[in-house]
Write an enzyme that holds these catalytic residues in place. Structure first.
Site, PDB file in Angstrom:
ATOM      1  N   PRO A 181      18.622  -8.944   3.153  1.00  0.00           N
ATOM      2  CG  PRO A 181      18.443  -8.513   5.464  1.00  0.00           C
ATOM      3  CD  PRO A 181      19.135  -8.060   4.203  1.00  0.00           C
ATOM      4  CB  CYS A 182      14.316  -9.602   0.266  1.00  0.00           C
ATOM      5  SG  CYS A 182      15.539  -8.780  -0.751  1.00  0.00           S
ATOM      6  CG  HIS A 183      14.736 -13.520   4.585  1.00  0.00           C
ATOM      7  ND1 HIS A 183      15.942 -13.284   3.969  1.00  0.00           N
ATOM      8  CD2 HIS A 183      14.997 -13.712   5.889  1.00  0.00           C
ATOM      9  CE1 HIS A 183      16.901 -13.354   4.899  1.00  0.00           C
ATOM     10  NE2 HIS A 183      16.351 -13.599   6.058  1.00  0.00           N
TER      11      HIS A 183
END
Length: 108
Positions: free
Chosen positions: A57-59
């Site tokens: 989940p880079c976000h």
DNA sequence: CTTTTGACTGAGT
DNA sequence: AACTCAGCCAAAA
């Protein structure tokens, strides 16, 4: 836990995956967890490679000011903002999140 | 093997 | 916190 035998990048992915829904973490924080507080760049670098966009989940990873990354592998900051808001994280029009409220507190 | 790179951070100005 | 400078170090070329 973090398997130190695995690569630094692998550790980054692992930590990022531990960020609970509705929270965010900073690059420096992740770097610190990995024992390389000065390698904050590499946290982003690892995510830039982002071999597992579905799993990582880079976000949920932002810079120290709570701003979303200048670049984003998923498809743009708007996409990231959308994803975060879908998780209950309020993002303002400048792609900034309230770290005081949403910063993840790791158990390491 | 050497060199470049990079989604950052902290200190100094 | 506005801007610049330098450090940091693993992976890719």
């Amino acid at each position: 836990m973090i398997d130190e035998k695995q690569g630094f990048f692998k550790q980054v992915y692992f930590v990022v995956e531990q960020i609970p829904l509705g929270k965010v973490a900073t690059y420096g924080q992740i770097a610190f967890i990995l024992g390389r507080p000065k390698s904050s760049k590499f946290v982003g670098f690892a995510l830039n490679k982002n071999p597992n966009p579905k799993k990582t989940p880079c976000h949920r990873v932002v810079n120290r000011f709570g701003d979303l990354a200048n670049s984003f592998a998923f498809g743009g900051r708007h996409q990231q903002k959308k994803l975060l808001e879908a998780e209950g994280v309020k993002v303002d029009k400048n792609f900034n999140v309230n770290l005081n409220k949403y910063l993840w507190k790791p158990d390491f």
